[in-house]
Design a protein around this motif. Structure first.
Motif, PDB file in Angstrom:
ATOM      1  N   ARG A  35       0.990  -1.109  -0.013  1.00  0.00           N
ATOM      2  CA  ARG A  35       0.088  -0.011   0.079  1.00  0.00           C
ATOM      3  C   ARG A  35       0.871   1.243   0.190  1.00  0.00           C
ATOM      4  O   ARG A  35       1.741   1.255   0.893  1.00  0.00           O
ATOM      5  CB  ARG A  35      -0.815   0.097   1.237  1.00  0.00           C
ATOM      6  CG  ARG A  35      -2.023  -1.198   1.286  1.00  0.00           C
ATOM      7  CD  ARG A  35      -2.471  -1.270   2.666  1.00  0.00           C
ATOM      8  NE  ARG A  35      -3.325  -2.626   2.823  1.00  0.00           N
ATOM      9  CZ  ARG A  35      -4.629  -2.701   2.469  1.00  0.00           C
ATOM     10  NH1 ARG A  35      -5.435  -1.616   2.770  1.00  0.00           N
ATOM     11  NH2 ARG A  35      -5.336  -3.924   2.679  1.00  0.00           N
ATOM     12  N   ALA A  48      -3.574   7.383   7.981  1.00  0.00           N
ATOM     13  CA  ALA A  48      -3.522   7.153   6.525  1.00  0.00           C
ATOM     14  C   ALA A  48      -3.806   5.744   6.107  1.00  0.00           C
ATOM     15  O   ALA A  48      -3.633   4.897   6.836  1.00  0.00           O
ATOM     16  CB  ALA A  48      -2.217   7.759   5.822  1.00  0.00           C
ATOM     17  N   THR A  53      -2.900   5.293  -2.738  1.00  0.00           N
ATOM     18  CA  THR A  53      -3.880   6.465  -2.399  1.00  0.00           C
ATOM     19  C   THR A  53      -3.433   7.685  -2.585  1.00  0.00           C
ATOM     20  O   THR A  53      -2.047   8.029  -2.015  1.00  0.00           O
ATOM     21  CB  THR A  53      -4.377   6.302  -0.965  1.00  0.00           C
ATOM     22  OG1 THR A  53      -4.901   4.636  -0.841  1.00  0.00           O
ATOM     23  CG2 THR A  53      -5.421   7.109  -0.573  1.00  0.00           C
ATOM     24  N   ARG A 107       0.402  15.406   5.231  1.00  0.00           N
ATOM     25  CA  ARG A 107       0.560  13.752   5.102  1.00  0.00           C
ATOM     26  C   ARG A 107       1.893  13.261   4.404  1.00  0.00           C
ATOM     27  O   ARG A 107       2.183  13.869   3.299  1.00  0.00           O
ATOM     28  CB  ARG A 107      -0.578  13.258   4.321  1.00  0.00           C
ATOM     29  CG  ARG A 107      -0.502  11.818   4.268  1.00  0.00           C
ATOM     30  CD  ARG A 107      -1.856  11.445   3.458  1.00  0.00           C
ATOM     31  NE  ARG A 107      -3.178  11.347   4.248  1.00  0.00           N
ATOM     32  CZ  ARG A 107      -4.154  10.801   4.116  1.00  0.00           C
ATOM     33  NH1 ARG A 107      -4.479  10.183   3.094  1.00  0.00           N
ATOM     34  NH2 ARG A 107      -5.270  10.886   4.993  1.00  0.00           N
ATOM     35  N   ASP A 145       0.879   5.432   0.205  1.00  0.00           N
ATOM     36  CA  ASP A 145      -0.077   6.682   0.221  1.00  0.00           C
ATOM     37  C   ASP A 145       0.946   7.982  -0.329  1.00  0.00           C
ATOM     38  O   ASP A 145       2.213   8.134  -0.059  1.00  0.00           O
ATOM     39  CB  ASP A 145      -0.318   7.105   1.829  1.00  0.00           C
ATOM     40  CG  ASP A 145      -1.424   6.041   2.275  1.00  0.00           C
ATOM     41  OD1 ASP A 145      -2.008   5.381   1.548  1.00  0.00           O
ATOM     42  OD2 ASP A 145      -1.457   6.076   3.569  1.00  0.00           O
TER      43      ASP A 145
END
Lengths: 509, 509
Positions: free
Chosen positions: A109, B447, A505, A121, A111
């Motif tokens: 995953r 997140a 994401t 973030r 981000d």
């Protein structure tokens, strides 16, 4: 002190065949674990790992005659069953090799950073890494598929974890043979042979679970043995995950409409499932809810006939035979329990199949009847006669966790028509890891979506021990935050050089 | 026996503010768990669950002023920090609502039947179901984000599990306030308020973990408290998963090249991370490896200046203040340990920040120096001066599991140039759940890819407690074998009426 010999025993005669090993001393267990730990770096190479698993499957297939002969001599399971088990075992090794190649088990995953978010973030890139050395406790009833080359070993190796197997004393020669094939396969794939080893002996098994360099364990066996090891795993200074499959009743519910429609067919299917492999499957149906009345009586009459016609057979070892005979005797002695076909009445080395019956009301009394809610390993099942849906539900409410639960429904019920099916599905979903309708639980398919596990004591964890996701048990997540690309593991680099599946994401537009 | 009162205490004065509750009796814990268990059916409605989580976020936002005032009065964390924490908390609730809608956490897998396979492959449809009632043990240091409305609660509710929270004694009024908002949100979404409740008291916490209807637990706190609850969870007749986050040193390694390049910048960043929230973060850097020599000296000189300039502050409670002061004293008394800025020298209710230094060689002696490898909660860090890469590696080899590990690298090292970076990445990956380069571990982003966990004692399981996958902790797989479509859960029906993501084997061509 002289080393304790490990004998291969013929269950058909109870006689020792040959000494195949000695029990591992504390120092030998330590040595095996340290060697496995030292080999973990080599196993980090995914390509080599996949090649290793395929080579292991090939070597087992090439040695099939030899392997099956060794296993049959020690287990009496017969060449037919063992041929199937070997195919399952090699299929499993190859399926995990495919999983390693495909890579979705890494659960990558990513981000993207967002400097404008409050708080900002950071970039996060996450995947899963191998836990380290895995201890595998082999089962008695599957000398291949749940033993040295079995699913726990295959899935742990696929995850990148070296394995030390505690062999089951019922098939030490098969264990040694398979271990040597696996080690040859490792070398053929350019890996050190120490990525797999085998130890023998009860004490060695305890040493293994307590070893500081062991990071996780897989187990298939009894509630008593499994719980003792689970407790030892939890009591360590650094506790480790213990994925144990301990025992299961595998309830079957026959609705009145199903009994009316298919009493004889259900009885024949049930008899086949109860006696498959002489009842030595963890998913053997051990408790069957059959309605009172004429249709249920037809079912039990047909069951009496079907079980009465089966031949006696040889259980895996003599201790099991004794436990089976005494377990049946204890249950049959309870007031209200009948034995239309008394199991356990085979010859000196054999046992015959049978079943017991009990009214639901008795079972609901609890007390001494609770023994009927414990697995009795071998070719026997308990038929519980129930009055109405509510009484059947009360019996289900007594049950501990199970690997499987099966409903026998009428055609109309299976089609979603009126009846108890929806409520039963809900009740058994709370009780079990696998739900079947109009099938039988024996014969666990090895497939990507498979789940073999269930609420305790069926399993000690919520992971699965069979099927594609079994690999997840031997991994832990690690996330890299704002780590520059050249320092990332290849699996997480921006260019995706290994072509692995990943969830990003926000998703690219 | 009179009920034991639960007081809200002002840490700035040590004085009781008000009595907000009483400790739950055994009967009251039982009642809360039974009510939660009875409410689980209502929570199975995914639409209602998502609406509930969003309503909870909205109500918390609407009551922000009130919530922040209550939390500040009990924790002294200050309105600035608490405003951020509330935003994180409501963001988390909304993110889990999105996860519920999106549905990939259900991990739906479908295997098509294959009658031609040997053995024939049945149809398998697998997803994950909620475990049941979850016990959440709230943290002291996050009265919102790791307490009643925090990540454990939000992820468990998102999974469909009712929650009973054992409130932390440091903020009972905030806990009661948040619980009432959550329960109002449940009712607004058409759910019974019993899907969330709160109990107070140490004994109540133990009753909770032992309750037969509790199916899993989440915990954030100390090693001692967490291990006691972990042990109780494992010792139950039916053991349950215990997802605890227990404690972490969060090592930082500064390479010689990084110190040469950015000694002062690193010192300032470190001081900021160590003192953020007065050092009361689980990811506070507690051990910093700094090279010997002039560049390292520049770093410590700058750290002395930076930490010397910070203002004293109020810790979460007086017991923590005492533990901090005595913990620093014990460490500073070790031969060879210096305290360039002595921490703990605040006023009656406050503490000042500081740091200790120790030569790596001393730490490697073990014995009494092992205390330096334990987390000291509060604004202090231990700087370990190392000679060469091999000595730094030896120190890393001493460390227990960690939530995070951070590398401070030079620009060339970060760019993949020659140096120890690759080896360090490998070493710290074995030690921690999150790896950072040239950043600081405090401020855990919520997140999708986040992982907050690590090898024991950082965490008691290999699941994550923050981020999108935290929901996985409260689920178990169930597979339906050859179950007719009308009897399947809507999530698994062939027509996919809920539009959920699924993996189908073989994939449609």
């Amino acid at each position: 002190m002289a080393a304790t010999p490990v004998w291969s025993v013929d269950p058909r005669t109870g006689k020792q065949r040959e000494q195949v090993a000695v029990e591992a001393t504390s120092g030998e267990v330590d040595e095996a674990v340290r060697a496995a730990h030292a080999a973990r770096g080599a196993l980090a190479d995914r390509t080599a790992r996949a090649a290793f698993l395929r080579a292991a499957a090939d070597l087992l297939d090439e040695a099939a005659a030899h392997v099956i002969e060794a296993a049959d001599a020690e287990t009496a399971l017969g060449p037919g069953r063992l041929t199937g088990e070997l195919a399952r075992t090699t299929g499993q090794l190859r399926a995990f090799a495919d999983s390693v190649d495909e890579g979705s088990y890494l659960d990558i995953r990513i981000d993207r950073p967002d400097a404008g978010a409050v708080p900002p973030r950071p970039e996060l890139r996450r995947y899963k890494v191998a836990l380290g050395v895995v201890a595998v406790y082999a089962a008695s009833n599957f000398p291949l598929a749940f033993s040295v080359p079995g699913g726990d070993t295959a899935s742990a190796l696929a995850a990148g974890c070296p394995v030390v197997v505690k062999a089951h004393p019922d098939h030490p020669a098969t264990s040694e043979l398979c271990a040597s094939l696996l080690r040859r396969a490792a070398v053929a794939a350019g890996l050190p042979p120490e990525v797999v080893s085998v130890v023998h002996g009860f004490d060695a098994g305890l040493e293994l679970i307590r070893h500081p360099l062991v990071s996780a364990a897989g187990f298939t066996g009894s509630i008593r043995g499994g719980r003792a090891l689970f407790d030892a795993a939890a009591a360590r200074p650094v506790p480790i995950p213990f994925h144990g499959e301990l025992g299961s009743l595998n309830p079957v519910v026959v609705t009145p409409a199903a009994a009316a429609e298919r009493a004889e067919e259900i009885a024949v299917g049930l008899a086949g499932s109860v006696t498959l492999g002489l009842g030595q499957f963890c998913v053997k149906p051990g408790l069957v809810l059959v309605p009172e009345g004429a249709d249920g009586d037809r079912l039990t009459a047909a069951l009496t006939k079907a079980l009465g016609e089966t031949e006696p057979g040889v259980l895996l070892d003599h201790r099991m035979r004794e436990n089976f005979v005494s377990g049946v005797r204890e249950r049959a002695a309870l007031p209200g329990v009948d034995a239309p076909v008394t199991p356990g009445s085979g010859g000196e080395h054999t046992v015959g199949a049978g079943y017991l019956t009990v009214p639901a009301a008795r079972l609901l009394e609890g007390g001494a009847y609770e023994v009927l809610l414990e697995e009795c390993f071998g070719p026997v099942t308990v038929v519980v006669r129930y009055g109405d849906q509510s009484e059947a539900g009360s019996v289900l409410g007594l049950l501990p966790g199970n690997l499987s639960a099966t409903l026998q429904l009428s055609a109309a019920e299976a089609d979603g028509g009126p009846g108890p099916a929806a409520e039963l599905i809900e009740q058994v979903t709370a009780l079990a890891g696998r739900i079947l309708v109009n099938g039988w639980p024996t014969g666990v398919a090895v497939a990507p979506a498979q789940h073999h596990g269930g609420p305790y004591p069926a399993a000690t964890s919520h992971s699965t021990s069979v099927g594609g996701t079994a690999i997840e048990r031997w991994l832990r997540p690690v996330v890299y935050q704002s780590v520059p690309d050249p320092l990332l593991p290849a699996e997480l680099r921006e260019a995706n050089p290994l072509g692995l599946p990943r969830r990003v994401t926000p998703a690219a537009s």
